[in-house]
Design an enzyme around this catalytic site. Sequence first.
Site, mmCIF file in Angstrom:
data_model
loop_
_atom_site.group_PDB
_atom_site.id
_atom_site.type_symbol
_atom_site.label_atom_id
_atom_site.label_comp_id
_atom_site.label_asym_id
_atom_site.label_seq_id
_atom_site.Cartn_x
_atom_site.Cartn_y
_atom_site.Cartn_z
ATOM 1 N N THR A 270 -1.198 53.666 -56.177
ATOM 2 C CA THR A 270 -2.257 54.300 -55.371
ATOM 3 C C THR A 270 -2.558 53.443 -54.132
ATOM 4 O O THR A 270 -3.660 52.919 -53.998
ATOM 5 C CB THR A 270 -3.557 54.473 -56.186
ATOM 6 O OG1 THR A 270 -3.977 53.167 -56.635
ATOM 7 C CG2 THR A 270 -3.389 55.366 -57.384
ATOM 8 N N HIS A 373 -11.756 36.586 -60.828
ATOM 9 C CA HIS A 373 -10.971 37.426 -61.736
ATOM 10 C C HIS A 373 -11.048 36.902 -63.158
ATOM 11 O O HIS A 373 -11.436 35.766 -63.400
ATOM 12 C CB HIS A 373 -9.539 37.607 -61.242
ATOM 13 C CG HIS A 373 -8.617 36.439 -61.386
ATOM 14 N ND1 HIS A 373 -7.782 36.283 -62.473
ATOM 15 C CD2 HIS A 373 -8.367 35.388 -60.581
ATOM 16 C CE1 HIS A 373 -7.054 35.193 -62.317
ATOM 17 N NE2 HIS A 373 -7.390 34.625 -61.180
ATOM 18 N N ASP A 383 -7.128 28.741 -64.461
ATOM 19 C CA ASP A 383 -6.931 29.944 -63.659
ATOM 20 C C ASP A 383 -6.961 31.153 -64.566
ATOM 21 O O ASP A 383 -5.951 31.476 -65.185
ATOM 22 C CB ASP A 383 -5.586 29.841 -62.928
ATOM 23 C CG ASP A 383 -5.295 31.066 -62.068
ATOM 24 O OD1 ASP A 383 -6.178 31.929 -61.923
ATOM 25 O OD2 ASP A 383 -4.169 31.155 -61.537
ATOM 26 N N GLU A 420 -5.921 40.528 -61.485
ATOM 27 C CA GLU A 420 -5.653 39.813 -60.239
ATOM 28 C C GLU A 420 -4.235 39.274 -60.229
ATOM 29 O O GLU A 420 -3.567 39.259 -59.203
ATOM 30 C CB GLU A 420 -6.656 38.654 -60.072
ATOM 31 C CG GLU A 420 -6.571 37.956 -58.728
ATOM 32 C CD GLU A 420 -5.794 36.645 -58.739
ATOM 33 O OE1 GLU A 420 -5.808 35.958 -57.714
ATOM 34 O OE2 GLU A 420 -5.154 36.305 -59.749
ATOM 35 N N GLU A 429 -8.862 47.682 -55.823
ATOM 36 C CA GLU A 429 -9.210 49.072 -56.173
ATOM 37 C C GLU A 429 -10.708 49.316 -55.967
ATOM 38 O O GLU A 429 -11.121 50.373 -55.492
ATOM 39 C CB GLU A 429 -8.809 49.386 -57.617
ATOM 40 C CG GLU A 429 -7.308 49.310 -57.873
ATOM 41 C CD GLU A 429 -6.470 50.057 -56.852
ATOM 42 O OE1 GLU A 429 -6.701 51.259 -56.650
ATOM 43 O OE2 GLU A 429 -5.581 49.427 -56.230
ATOM 44 N N ASP A 449 -12.235 31.136 -58.269
ATOM 45 C CA ASP A 449 -11.002 31.447 -58.992
ATOM 46 C C ASP A 449 -10.735 30.229 -59.853
ATOM 47 O O ASP A 449 -11.447 29.992 -60.823
ATOM 48 C CB ASP A 449 -9.871 31.763 -57.994
ATOM 49 C CG ASP A 449 -8.636 32.339 -58.661
ATOM 50 O OD1 ASP A 449 -8.401 32.042 -59.839
ATOM 51 O OD2 ASP A 449 -7.880 33.100 -58.000
#
Length: 708
Positions: A270, A373, A383, A420, A429, A449
């Site tokens: 998308t 994320h 991470d 992510e 999105e 992050d």
Amino acid sequence: MTTTGKKVLVIVAIVVAVVCFVTGLLIGWFLLDDLMAASETTSNSTVTSAQRTSPEAAEDLMVSAKLMEEIQASHIEQHLRFLSERPHLAGTEGDQRTVDYVKQEFEAMGYEVTLYPYDVLLSYPVEEHFNKVSMLDGRGNAIHTTEPGAKTGSAWDSEVTWPYCMYSPSGKVKGKLIYANYGRPQDFKLLDKKGVDLDQAIVIMRYGKTSRGKKVREAARRGGAAVILYNDPADVNINVTYNVFPATWWLPGDDVEHGNIRTSSGDPATPGYAATEGAYRIPKKQMDLPSIPCHPVGYRDARVLLQNLDGESAPEEWQGKLGIDYMIATGTEGALPVELTVKNTLDTRRVYNVVASLKGATEPERVVLVGNHRDAVAYGALDPGSGTAVMLELARAFAAVTRQGWQPRRTVMFCSWAAEEFGLIGSTEWVEEKRRWLSDHAVAYLNLDTVLQGNYTFDMSATPSLKAAGMRAASKVPDPHDNSTTVLDVWRQRVHDDRSPHQPWIRRPVSDTDLQPFVHLLGVPVTHSRYSFVEEDGVLVYHVRNYPLYHTVYDTMPLAAMMDPNFAVSKAVAAIMAELTRDLADSLILPIQPRDYALDIMMHLKEPMQKAADKFNNSVFYLQSALDDFLKSSQDLQKEIDNQDMLNLFEIQRLNDKLMLFEREFVDHKEGTHLFLTHGSNSKPSIDHPTMSAITQALRAAAFTLSS
Ligand SMILES: *[C@@H]1O[C@H](CO)[C@@H](O)[C@H](O)[C@H]1NC(C)=O
Ligand SMILES: *[C@@H]1O[C@H](CO)[C@@H](O)[C@H](O)[C@H]1NC(C)=O
Ligand SMILES: *[C@@H]1O[C@H](CO)[C@@H](O)[C@H](O)[C@H]1NC(C)=O
Ligand SMILES: *[C@@H]1O[C@H](CO)[C@@H](O)[C@H](O)[C@H]1NC(C)=O
Ligand SMILES: *[C@@H]1O[C@H](CO)[C@@H](O)[C@H](O)[C@H]1NC(C)=O
């Protein structure tokens, strides 16, 4: 008038124009140094004194102190322990467990929580099979096959996906192996110069210097049939004789970095719009996906493969630290062929962003966003766990102080993004879905992050307009290793800006994390905060490209505990974020500095404009004058703010609108990029005619926003 008269007039006009133009340039660049010095004086003073005198200044200080006092290292540790206990690759059961956890935690704090589901196209290795590379003998039998990757010994190891490159197509490829260093354009140019033919070859490259996606794309463009990626000890175990994890934080030879190899971001099915239920999905043929298979290996395997290369010795810069002679494959015979097998599958799965909101008291329609994320390639302690844990504790501090009767002027949202690691999917999105609303309402986006990328110094990348606010927040937090000094003082001492030695070096926003859609699609001011670098045995480890265990199965709780034993570093980042968020959400006048932006642009465009002056002198002239106008408008606005009656709420609203919206003009909507904050953050801009006119228009529009 005679023809001669006309000619004279034209010549005079040209001479005047040229003189004006040259003087304009000279004045512009002369002033730049003075302006930089002036900016340092102001940022010095904004650092040391409360930004603005207002009836609320005293209360600000109190709230600020309360928020910071609330933050507890032990809570950060508890969150991290839970989050990193089990692998949580996006779209898996482990991922859902973190969705539930973050949601419950936010709700327990008293937030209103919204889940944003998206059905997105993800990529996984096929279970019963493992992706591999084999070295073949003359008869085609495998004489060495790569390992399936390290394990941690945890009960959850069976949930770790085998090492793979996300979105690599499946395939079985046999061919000649060619080493291409980091796979940068200049590396491929050297291969060209040496007459190395990449057609149908399997290209082995080391991670670093440029993104995985760009390496693979470049190899494919040059006829390569497949790619192997590995981390060279030169980049992740600089002194190969050192002990490796778990004794130290260095990468062992059997541990493999996973990662996505696309060059675009967001859901591949998308592009440009949100992957909500029932949204149209483009056919696979039209998706921007890598075209050749790719597989990552550890450096123990890479050594066996590279050792077998034939040709001539590669230059010094190409030599890693595997203790072998790295070769450029100039010969046509000799080396044994290699076979690469990849079996991956694309699968549409539902992922969730979890968003908690705290409504603003007086300007609820203006929103400060904090985000991070949640998904990881495996256990993801650093991470992104180190960031999620900090964000949860930050949210708790805000909730706690709110319960004592305080409410920020503006709305604050804490956002936990999905997927992510597959290409900034959750954040992209969401921005695509809420584009118009965010464009009208978002004040700033503050990204987290990997908070523990190191433990040596605080490190921030930011939109220039938020640099001063970032420094001011860091000036209020004690250094985690030495409470007699502040984070800011250590920071500016350890990574100072050469142009203004009393300031820390604040890079432009990094692009490989969730702040990207906010910058490039919206033009919202952003920051990205973390600790970086490690000092070991008196040696400063600067040049590793990330932390050595980045995107590997060993990114686990013991690593976090080694880098931040008391979680004091994580706590300091949480405190800085608390103050920065409060400042943006609660200060009467938004702490956004258009003038710092103007200076930053002047500095970055100085050289390219001088270069372009010969070729496009008119355009450079217009650009110069637009830049001058933008600087002047930003200075005028600052004066207006300095003389503002802080009780006139209508006027304050008007000033805040300008501060919030001027940067929106810097987005190139056709390209979906930011005109000044390019990808790769520190690349020198080069300007041609079209970019110059786009930049000129953007500066004019921004100046208009500031002054209208
Ligand atoms: C800024 O602050 C530093 C350290 O406090 C000081 O040494 C320096 O002189 C100041 N710079 C200016 C321009 O005032
Ligand atoms: C490894 O590091 C130590 C300490 O910095 C140094 O003394 C030694 O020479 C290094 N060894 C190699 C092989 O680089
Ligand atoms: C600062 O650190 C010292 C020694 O580590 C400690 O004794 C002291 O209580 C700390 N001060 C504050 C204000 O935290
Ligand atoms: C910083 O991290 C390194 C690497 O994990 C570790 O060896 C060192 O002890 C840490 N330093 C501090 C002060 O925690
Ligand atoms: C400006 O551009 C025109 C046309 O390209 C050229 O003839 C002229 O010499 C240029 N002037 C300067 C000062 O570079």
